[in-house]
Design a protein around this motif. Structure first.
Motif, short mmCIF file in Angstrom:
data_model
loop_
_atom_site.label_atom_id
_atom_site.label_comp_id
_atom_site.label_asym_id
_atom_site.label_seq_id
_atom_site.Cartn_x
_atom_site.Cartn_y
_atom_site.Cartn_z
N ARG A 72 115.94 -81.52 -49.21
CA ARG A 72 114.81 -82.22 -49.34
C ARG A 72 115.18 -83.68 -49.40
O ARG A 72 116.44 -83.91 -49.84
CB ARG A 72 114.09 -81.90 -50.74
CG ARG A 72 115.05 -82.22 -51.82
CD ARG A 72 113.96 -81.58 -53.19
NE ARG A 72 112.85 -82.24 -53.29
CZ ARG A 72 111.81 -81.84 -53.88
NH1 ARG A 72 112.08 -80.43 -54.27
NH2 ARG A 72 110.74 -82.36 -53.99
N LEU A 79 110.56 -82.04 -46.89
CA LEU A 79 111.25 -80.68 -47.03
C LEU A 79 111.97 -80.26 -45.86
O LEU A 79 111.25 -80.32 -44.58
CB LEU A 79 110.41 -79.88 -47.70
CG LEU A 79 110.97 -78.08 -47.89
CD1 LEU A 79 112.07 -78.35 -49.01
CD2 LEU A 79 110.05 -77.33 -48.09
N CYS A 96 105.73 -74.00 -45.67
CA CYS A 96 106.27 -74.61 -46.89
C CYS A 96 105.33 -74.60 -48.19
O CYS A 96 103.96 -74.39 -47.69
CB CYS A 96 106.67 -76.08 -46.41
SG CYS A 96 105.29 -77.16 -46.27
#
Length: 122
Positions: A72, A79, A96
């Protein structure tokens, strides 16, 4: 609310690589633990990897350990999931997710993206 938008999916041959990105809106990205999940055709959604707020901790599903890397960038509010040595069984929609509390491999995440298709041909 933490809008999440995945990108980077596509079609790749077995053994190839892809990098997924998940862009988060707002200023609170660094306060969330983040995760990647996937859903293959005809199967339940499954955990792939997770990373803590400061990237101090990561955790992977056995099926991707050693091939996938979650990272990240809290400055870019993004991310990533680097996927190497892809296999046909990695074919899925990848999502995600963001969690205020550590959720690990559970589905107890607060926000989800809309998904990005990854297809691995044999």
């Amino acid at each position: 609310q933490v809008p999440l938008v995945e990108s980077g999916g596509g079609l790749v041959q077995a053994g190839g690589s892809l990098r997924l990105s998940c862009a988060a809106s707002g200023r609170s990205f660094s306060t969330y633990n983040m995760g990647w999940f996937r859903r293959a055709p005809g199967k339940e959604r499954e955990f792939v990897a997770t990373i803590s707020r400061t990237a101090g901790s990561t955790y992977y599903a056995d099926s991707v350990k050693g091939r996938f890397t979650i990272t990240r960038d809290n400055v870019k509010n993004t991310l990533y999931l680097q996927m190497n040595n892809l296999k046909p069984e990695d074919t899925a929609v990848y999502y995600c997710a963001a969690a205020r509390l550590w959720a690990g491999s559970s589905s107890n995440y607060d926000y989800w993206g809309q998904g990005s298709q990854v297809t691995v041909s044999s």
